[in-house]
Structures are given as C-alpha cells and as structure tokens.
Design a protein around this motif. Structure first.
Motif: not given
Length: 74
Positions: A9-16, A19-23
C-alpha cells in the motif's frame, strides 16, 4: 502481526494503519493505575505533578488517562 499486503500500500495507508496501533508498556499501565488510585482519593486541594525526560510518555499517559475517565463516565 499485520497483513503483509499492507506493505504494498501507499506510505499514507501504512502510516494511517500504524497510527491506530497502541501497545501499552507494563510500566505505563502500572503508572496509569497508580494515578487513577491517587485521583480516586484526592481532594480538590491536591496537585499531581508528572515529570520526566522528553519522550518518555507524559502526554501519552495523560491522554490515556482522559480516555479511561471518559469511558467510566459513559
């Protein structure tokens, strides 16, 4: 883990996605629990100071604490 198709996927999709992952680090979880315990018994004349070096998670801890409080109110 994540779906390997994400790598195409595009870099934007990967960042998106990430960004939702929280550990939560175990020490962060304990710190939040300790703060909640303190706030549960604090009166209106107490001040809680959170300090530490840049980048250790003070703002993240505060934002997570606000989310926890919001969930408790709902």
């Amino acid at each position: 883990m994540f779906d390997r198709k994400l790598l195409n996927e595009s870099i934007e999709k990967r960042i998106e996605y990430f960004e939702r992952i929280v550990v939560n680090h175990p020490k962060m979880k304990k710190a939040l629990n300790d703060i909640e315990d303190y706030l549960a018994v604090a009166d209106t004349n107490n001040i809680l100071l959170v300090c530490g070096p840049s980048g250790v998670g003070k703002t993240t801890a505060f934002c997570n604490l606000v989310k926890r409080c919001d969930r408790q109110v709902e």
